[in-house]
Scaffold this active site. Structure first.
Site, PDB file in Angstrom:
ATOM      1  N   ASN A   9       0.868  -1.182   0.000  1.00  0.00           N
ATOM      2  CA  ASN A   9       0.000   0.000   0.000  1.00  0.00           C
ATOM      3  C   ASN A   9       0.904   1.230   0.000  1.00  0.00           C
ATOM      4  O   ASN A   9       1.458   1.599   1.030  1.00  0.00           O
ATOM      5  CB  ASN A   9      -0.904  -0.029   1.253  1.00  0.00           C
ATOM      6  CG  ASN A   9      -1.790   1.208   1.338  1.00  0.00           C
ATOM      7  OD1 ASN A   9      -1.825   2.023   0.405  1.00  0.00           O
ATOM      8  ND2 ASN A   9      -2.496   1.359   2.449  1.00  0.00           N
ATOM      9  N   LYS A  11       0.121   4.220  -0.341  1.00  0.00           N
ATOM     10  CA  LYS A  11      -0.542   5.429   0.194  1.00  0.00           C
ATOM     11  C   LYS A  11      -0.283   6.614  -0.751  1.00  0.00           C
ATOM     12  O   LYS A  11      -0.292   6.413  -1.964  1.00  0.00           O
ATOM     13  CB  LYS A  11      -0.079   5.687   1.629  1.00  0.00           C
ATOM     14  CG  LYS A  11      -0.303   4.439   2.522  1.00  0.00           C
ATOM     15  CD  LYS A  11      -0.120   4.666   3.970  1.00  0.00           C
ATOM     16  CE  LYS A  11      -0.369   3.368   4.735  1.00  0.00           C
ATOM     17  NZ  LYS A  11      -0.228   3.496   6.165  1.00  0.00           N
ATOM     18  N   HIS A  96      -9.839   1.232   5.412  1.00  0.00           N
ATOM     19  CA  HIS A  96      -8.530   1.515   6.014  1.00  0.00           C
ATOM     20  C   HIS A  96      -8.712   2.576   7.106  1.00  0.00           C
ATOM     21  O   HIS A  96      -9.488   3.515   6.946  1.00  0.00           O
ATOM     22  CB  HIS A  96      -7.557   2.010   4.937  1.00  0.00           C
ATOM     23  CG  HIS A  96      -6.135   2.013   5.411  1.00  0.00           C
ATOM     24  ND1 HIS A  96      -5.643   2.968   6.267  1.00  0.00           N
ATOM     25  CD2 HIS A  96      -5.096   1.158   5.173  1.00  0.00           C
ATOM     26  CE1 HIS A  96      -4.367   2.702   6.534  1.00  0.00           C
ATOM     27  NE2 HIS A  96      -4.013   1.609   5.881  1.00  0.00           N
ATOM     28  N   GLU A  98      -6.959   4.993   7.953  1.00  0.00           N
ATOM     29  CA  GLU A  98      -6.693   6.385   7.533  1.00  0.00           C
ATOM     30  C   GLU A  98      -7.923   6.986   6.859  1.00  0.00           C
ATOM     31  O   GLU A  98      -8.174   8.183   6.953  1.00  0.00           O
ATOM     32  CB  GLU A  98      -5.452   6.431   6.624  1.00  0.00           C
ATOM     33  CG  GLU A  98      -4.186   6.277   7.451  1.00  0.00           C
ATOM     34  CD  GLU A  98      -2.999   5.684   6.713  1.00  0.00           C
ATOM     35  OE1 GLU A  98      -3.008   5.602   5.473  1.00  0.00           O
ATOM     36  OE2 GLU A  98      -2.042   5.278   7.410  1.00  0.00           O
ATOM     37  N   GLU A 168      -5.371  -4.408  11.016  1.00  0.00           N
ATOM     38  CA  GLU A 168      -4.400  -3.320  11.133  1.00  0.00           C
ATOM     39  C   GLU A 168      -4.692  -2.520  12.398  1.00  0.00           C
ATOM     40  O   GLU A 168      -5.511  -1.586  12.366  1.00  0.00           O
ATOM     41  CB  GLU A 168      -4.496  -2.392   9.912  1.00  0.00           C
ATOM     42  CG  GLU A 168      -4.064  -3.023   8.611  1.00  0.00           C
ATOM     43  CD  GLU A 168      -3.450  -2.004   7.652  1.00  0.00           C
ATOM     44  OE1 GLU A 168      -2.393  -2.289   7.108  1.00  0.00           O
ATOM     45  OE2 GLU A 168      -4.024  -0.913   7.473  1.00  0.00           O
ATOM     46  N   GLY A 174       2.423   2.976  10.848  1.00  0.00           N
ATOM     47  CA  GLY A 174       3.329   4.104  10.634  1.00  0.00           C
ATOM     48  C   GLY A 174       4.037   4.583  11.887  1.00  0.00           C
ATOM     49  O   GLY A 174       4.589   5.686  11.909  1.00  0.00           O
ATOM     50  N   SER A 213       3.609  -1.297  10.579  1.00  0.00           N
ATOM     51  CA  SER A 213       5.059  -1.224  10.833  1.00  0.00           C
ATOM     52  C   SER A 213       5.801  -2.522  10.512  1.00  0.00           C
ATOM     53  O   SER A 213       6.709  -2.919  11.243  1.00  0.00           O
ATOM     54  CB  SER A 213       5.320  -0.786  12.279  1.00  0.00           C
ATOM     55  OG  SER A 213       4.808   0.508  12.488  1.00  0.00           O
TER      56      SER A 213
HETATM   57  P1  13P Z   1       2.944   0.943   7.698  1.00  0.00           P
HETATM   58  O1  13P Z   1       3.512  -0.360   7.185  1.00  0.00           O
HETATM   59  O2  13P Z   1       3.626   2.148   7.129  1.00  0.00           O
HETATM   60  O3  13P Z   1       2.869   0.956   9.200  1.00  0.00           O
HETATM   61  O4  13P Z   1       1.435   1.046   7.164  1.00  0.00           O
HETATM   62  C1  13P Z   1       0.595  -0.046   7.331  1.00  0.00           C
HETATM   63  C2  13P Z   1      -0.641   0.215   6.579  1.00  0.00           C
HETATM   64  O5  13P Z   1      -1.420   1.078   6.926  1.00  0.00           O
HETATM   65  C3  13P Z   1      -0.871  -0.583   5.366  1.00  0.00           C
HETATM   66  O6  13P Z   1      -2.155  -0.383   4.877  1.00  0.00           O
END
Ligand code: 13P
Length: 251
Positions: A9, A11, A96, A98, A168, A174, A213
């Protein structure tokens, strides 16, 4: 041998130059596990086509990070599931954290998107997980059950067929603070048991991924767990060498 689903992903990251460098070193060699596993790249919508040009001859699938709840019409700035399908998208991330937290997406909207994705025979990657506060209050399973329940209630017991679940935990995304693999195993088992109550066949076949992470150092401990069927990777997936190293761990 266990088959994994690895999803990158990206992002809000990437550029034409980034994409061309990223795929220079990908190939169909089974040595790096591209053959044995399912690999998905989910770039920003504007680069879906550019990524597709690079991956369509390999055993790699195209993923979208989001989709609108409408099919066509006066919805400025949105992307429809018909368009995603048209350009070769196979997987769509939905729910997600976010999007739940930064774009106020609630369960009703997530159900609509999930339903649309399935109705076009694409595969939703439904993200679930608790916040740090919810974890502290011992509410992890309650939160996840509610996130799964709303899909099941709206769409019936076949909702989890041809679906991916991504656990997640919001506090692990992150932050560099990945969850404990044993803790994740417990949650994945909980998710599988939940699905099993309604649809035993899907429970057996469904890919339940972990995200938060992940990097090439910690990934192995996760994929060793019996109920972890893959990883949804954010920042580490932006480095193709790191992403390939994670895939190679599955050998
Ligand atoms: P990170 O691997 O940057 O923590 O993000 C995980 C994530 O949100 C994948 O969708």
């Amino acid at each position: 041998m266990k088959k994994y689903l690895f999803v990158a992903n990206w992002k809000l990251n990437g550029s034409i130059e980034f994409i061309s460098n990223y795929f220079k070193f990908f190939n169909t060699s089974s040595e790096i596990g591209l053959e044995k596993n399912i690999i998905v790249i989910a770039p920003p919508a504007i680069y879906l086509n550019e990524v597709y040009k690079n991956i369509h001859s390999m055993n790699i699938f195209l993923g979208a990070q989001n989709v609108d709840k409408n099919l066509t019409g006066a919805f400025t700035g949105e992307t429809s599931i018909l368009m995603l399908k048209d350009i070769g998208v196979k997987y769509v991330i939905v729910g997600h954290s976010e999007r739940r937290l930064l774009h106020n997406e609630n369960n009703d909207l997530i159900i609509k998107k999930f339903d649309l994705i399935k109705s076009l025979n694409l595969i939703p990657i439904l993200c679930v997980g608790e916040t740090e506060k919810e974890k502290k209050h011992g509410q992890t399973k309650i939160v996840i059950e509610e996130q799964l329940n709303c899909v099941l209630t709206a769409l019936g017991t076949s909702a989890f067929r041809n679906t991916v679940i991504a656990y997640e935990p919001v506090w692990a995304i992150g932050t560099g603070l990945s969850a404990d693999p044993k803790y994740v195993q417990c949650i994945h088992k909980f998710i599988r048991n939940y699905i099993e109550k309604y649809d035993p066949i899907s429970a057996k076949n469904i890919f339940i991924q972990y995200g938060g992470s992940i990097n090439s150092v910690n990934a192995e401990e996760f994929i060793k767990q019996p109920d972890i069927n893959g990883l949804l990777i954010g920042s580490a997936s932006l480095d193709y060498q790191e992403f390939l190293k994670i895939i190679e761990l599955s050998k």
